[in-house]
Design a protein around this motif. Structure first.
Motif, PDB file in Angstrom:
ATOM      1  N   UNK A 186      -1.169  56.395  74.835  1.00 15.15           N
ATOM      2  CA  UNK A 186      -0.959  55.234  73.986  1.00 15.15           C
ATOM      3  C   UNK A 186      -1.993  55.179  72.861  1.00 15.15           C
ATOM      4  N   UNK A 187      -1.509  54.880  71.670  1.00 17.51           N
ATOM      5  CA  UNK A 187      -2.374  54.641  70.516  1.00 17.51           C
ATOM      6  C   UNK A 187      -2.356  53.139  70.291  1.00 17.51           C
ATOM      7  N   UNK A 188      -3.527  52.531  70.393  1.00 26.14           N
ATOM      8  CA  UNK A 188      -3.621  51.082  70.216  1.00 26.14           C
ATOM      9  C   UNK A 188      -4.206  50.802  68.841  1.00 26.14           C
ATOM     10  N   UNK A 189      -3.464  50.056  68.046  1.00 22.99           N
ATOM     11  CA  UNK A 189      -3.976  49.641  66.749  1.00 22.99           C
ATOM     12  C   UNK A 189      -4.518  48.233  66.946  1.00 22.99           C
ATOM     13  N   UNK A 190      -5.770  48.053  66.597  1.00 28.15           N
ATOM     14  CA  UNK A 190      -6.524  46.879  67.003  1.00 28.15           C
ATOM     15  C   UNK A 190      -7.027  46.167  65.760  1.00 28.15           C
ATOM     16  N   UNK A 191      -6.533  44.981  65.525  1.00 27.08           N
ATOM     17  CA  UNK A 191      -6.924  44.196  64.362  1.00 27.08           C
ATOM     18  C   UNK A 191      -5.722  43.919  63.494  1.00 27.08           C
ATOM     19  N   UNK A 192      -5.473  42.650  63.155  1.00 23.45           N
ATOM     20  CA  UNK A 192      -4.249  42.291  62.440  1.00 23.45           C
ATOM     21  C   UNK A 192      -4.149  42.848  61.029  1.00 23.45           C
ATOM     22  N   UNK A 193      -5.248  42.991  60.342  1.00 23.93           N
ATOM     23  CA  UNK A 193      -5.204  43.526  58.977  1.00 23.93           C
ATOM     24  C   UNK A 193      -4.830  45.004  59.012  1.00 23.93           C
ATOM     25  N   UNK A 194      -5.465  45.741  59.903  1.00 24.72           N
ATOM     26  CA  UNK A 194      -5.190  47.175  60.038  1.00 24.72           C
ATOM     27  C   UNK A 194      -3.767  47.417  60.535  1.00 24.72           C
ATOM     28  N   UNK A 195      -3.270  46.549  61.391  1.00 26.27           N
ATOM     29  CA  UNK A 195      -1.940  46.731  61.996  1.00 26.27           C
ATOM     30  C   UNK A 195      -0.796  46.232  61.127  1.00 26.27           C
ATOM     31  N   UNK A 196      -1.073  45.455  60.098  1.00 23.13           N
ATOM     32  CA  UNK A 196      -0.005  44.758  59.371  1.00 23.13           C
ATOM     33  C   UNK A 196       1.065  45.686  58.794  1.00 23.13           C
ATOM     34  N   UNK A 197       0.683  46.784  58.159  1.00 32.32           N
ATOM     35  CA  UNK A 197       1.688  47.681  57.568  1.00 32.32           C
ATOM     36  C   UNK A 197       2.560  48.315  58.652  1.00 32.32           C
ATOM     37  N   UNK A 200       5.030  45.625  59.926  1.00 28.48           N
ATOM     38  CA  UNK A 200       6.119  45.412  58.957  1.00 28.48           C
ATOM     39  C   UNK A 200       7.090  46.588  58.915  1.00 28.48           C
ATOM     40  N   UNK A 201       6.572  47.815  59.097  1.00 25.90           N
ATOM     41  CA  UNK A 201       7.404  49.018  59.028  1.00 25.90           C
ATOM     42  C   UNK A 201       8.170  49.286  60.319  1.00 25.90           C
ATOM     43  N   UNK A 202       7.917  48.483  61.369  1.00 25.82           N
ATOM     44  CA  UNK A 202       8.622  48.657  62.629  1.00 25.82           C
ATOM     45  C   UNK A 202       8.138  49.842  63.451  1.00 25.82           C
ATOM     46  N   UNK A 203       6.890  50.247  63.271  1.00 22.31           N
ATOM     47  CA  UNK A 203       6.355  51.401  63.992  1.00 22.31           C
ATOM     48  C   UNK A 203       5.751  51.049  65.351  1.00 22.31           C
ATOM     49  N   UNK A 204       5.525  49.774  65.609  1.00 21.54           N
ATOM     50  CA  UNK A 204       4.865  49.362  66.852  1.00 21.54           C
ATOM     51  C   UNK A 204       5.878  49.297  67.989  1.00 21.54           C
ATOM     52  N   UNK A 264       2.428  60.319  71.571  1.00 24.23           N
ATOM     53  CA  UNK A 264       2.003  59.004  72.022  1.00 24.23           C
ATOM     54  C   UNK A 264       2.966  57.907  71.622  1.00 24.23           C
ATOM     55  N   UNK A 265       2.577  56.700  71.939  1.00 19.03           N
ATOM     56  CA  UNK A 265       3.307  55.511  71.509  1.00 19.03           C
ATOM     57  C   UNK A 265       2.301  54.595  70.823  1.00 19.03           C
ATOM     58  N   UNK A 266       2.778  53.702  69.989  1.00 17.17           N
ATOM     59  CA  UNK A 266       1.908  52.807  69.237  1.00 17.17           C
ATOM     60  C   UNK A 266       2.022  51.391  69.782  1.00 17.17           C
ATOM     61  N   UNK A 267       0.871  50.793  70.092  1.00 25.23           N
ATOM     62  CA  UNK A 267       0.853  49.408  70.557  1.00 25.23           C
ATOM     63  C   UNK A 267      -0.092  48.585  69.693  1.00 25.23           C
ATOM     64  N   UNK A 268       0.147  47.289  69.690  1.00 23.08           N
ATOM     65  CA  UNK A 268      -0.714  46.341  68.993  1.00 23.08           C
ATOM     66  C   UNK A 268      -1.117  45.279  70.007  1.00 23.08           C
ATOM     67  N   UNK A 269      -2.417  45.097  70.184  1.00 20.54           N
ATOM     68  CA  UNK A 269      -2.944  44.137  71.139  1.00 20.54           C
ATOM     69  C   UNK A 269      -3.794  43.119  70.407  1.00 20.54           C
TER      70      UNK A 269
END
Length: 187
Positions: free
Chosen positions: A122-133, A136-140, A2-7
């Motif tokens: 697609x893997x969607x990471x949802x929520x700024x606290x959960x997505x923050x690491x 920062x790590x450049x995984x999105x 998959x791929x990682x997205x942040x919405x």
């Protein structure tokens, strides 16, 4: 793989909730909601923090008054088909009544990478606290922002402090209520 997205739905000044924690201003208008329903075709897995999961639990069963529109029924159907990973140290498996939900106490970057690697879409990471690491790590791989024409003046930031991102715009759209969709990818 998959791929990682942040919405995130954000205010003009970059917040997903105001200083009181209110985010009702972010509720999507009809055409924005239809866009969300359509984009859910690509998503196979959602990663949510506790608060976001509790918010989205609404889609697990229709209200007693039967008030959902056809679009809301379709969104709920697609939502229930997703694999969902809930990141929480306070929820228990009993709190997660629906199927296809896995509870993770603390999501490491290694676990996140494994989830993305095993996903069929697609893997969607949802929520700024959960997505923050992950941010920062450049995984999105994809950043999707729905910017509402409103300034909150403070609150919960959509992007973490200290994040340094070099992004380019790959898609955009303006909706009838003035909400603007921007999709970015890293250079």
């Amino acid at each position: 793989m998959g791929t990682l997205s942040y919405t995130a739905t954000i205010s003009l000044d970059g917040f997903v909730a105001d200083e009181d924690g209110d985010f009702q201003w972010a509720a999507p208008y009809e055409d924005v909601f239809a866009f969300h329903v359509d984009r859910m075709k690509e998503v196979s897995t959602e990663i949510l923090g506790r608060n976001t999961y509790l918010l989205m639990k609404y889609w697990e069963s229709e209200p007693d008054d039967g008030s959902w529109s056809d679009a809301e029924h379709e969104f709920a159907r697609r939502w229930l088909e997703l694999e969902r990973v809930v990141v929480s140290s306070t929820l228990t498996p009993e709190d997660l009544g629906a199927k296809r939900i896995r509870l993770v106490r603390d999501l490491s970057l290694t676990q996140l990478e494994q989830i993305v690697e095993q996903a069929s879409g697609e893997v969607e990471i949802f929520g700024p606290t959960t997505a923050s690491a992950a941010i920062r790590a450049g995984l999105v791989n994809d950043f999707r922002f729905f910017t509402v024409p409103l300034v909150t003046g403070g609150g919960l930031r959509a992007l973490p402090e200290g994040a340094h991102l070099d992004l380019h715009l790959v898609e955009h759209r303006i909706f009838t209520n003035g909400t603007v969709y921007h999709r970015y990818q890293p250079h």
